[in-house]
Design a protein around this motif. Structure first.
Motif: not given
Length: 203
Positions: A49-55, A58-69, A112-120
């Motif tokens: 997988p392509e490197y997309l970000g490292n952080k 706030e209040n989001h956890a990395y879930v892979g493939e460049g996405k945070c939840q 709990r886990l909620g909405a997904t956003v892109k990693v930064e």
């Protein structure tokens, strides 16, 4: 997570193309650092997988493939549920207790886990993806990660060879006059090759 020591990188860096850290995804770069054939290792990892970000925000956890939840607390009565196993016990994800005056009961916070956003991307953390279910790559970084990255990216040859990824033959192909001289003076050319390919900081 960067775990390769600075000393180890220094020993093997001479075989690494100067463009490696800048053009190859950091996770692939780290994986191939100790490979005998760096370029071959990178090519073999083409499906990585392509490197997309490292952080994550706030209040989001990395879930892979460049996405945070989003990670949040859900307040329930005693015995009303369990933490989301993906984030329970990791990073700084915690929920305390809360007293609900309306219901006159003590409630427990459940992760709990909620909405997904892109990693930064941030320069404050190592240039690798966070471990899954954590917020950033900073959380697993070595204390000297900046020095490690700088060493990995530093050219390991003369400035004259840097544009050619420290490749003597590529340098000759781009300079016909020098190539002709090298063919006519093999012993002198060999000495020049060794000189130009030498790490300027290891002399």
């Amino acid at each position: 997570m960067i775990r390769t020591s600075l000393a180890t990188i220094a020993l093997i860096a001479g075989a690494i193309p100067v463009s490696a850290a800048g053009e190859v995804a950091p996770d692939i770069h780290q994986l191939c650092l100790q490979a005998a054939d760096y370029r071959g290792c990178v090519e073999a990892q083409a499906g990585t997988p392509e490197y997309l970000g490292n952080k994550c925000p706030e209040n989001h956890a990395y879930v892979g493939e460049g996405k945070c939840q989003r990670v949040y607390c859900d307040w329930v009565g005693l015995g009303g549920g369990h933490h989301e196993p993906l984030v329970a016990g990791k990073s700084t994800w915690r929920c305390g207790n809360n007293y609900n005056f309306w219901k006159d009961e003590l409630q427990v916070g459940i992760l709990r886990l909620g909405a997904t956003v892109k990693v930064e991307q941030t320069s404050d953390c190592p240039s690798i993806a966070p471990q899954e279910d954590w917020n950033s790559s900073c959380e697993h970084a070595e204390d000297n990660w900046r020095a490690i990255e700088a060493e990995a990216k530093r050219p390991k040859c003369s400035k004259r060879l840097v544009p050619f990824e420290c490749d003597w033959n590529a340098y000759l192909e781009a300079n016909p006059g020098m190539k002709a001289w090298a063919e006519s003076n093999p012993e002198a050319a060999q000495k020049q090759r060794i000189k130009l390919e030498a790490d300027p900081l290891k002399k």
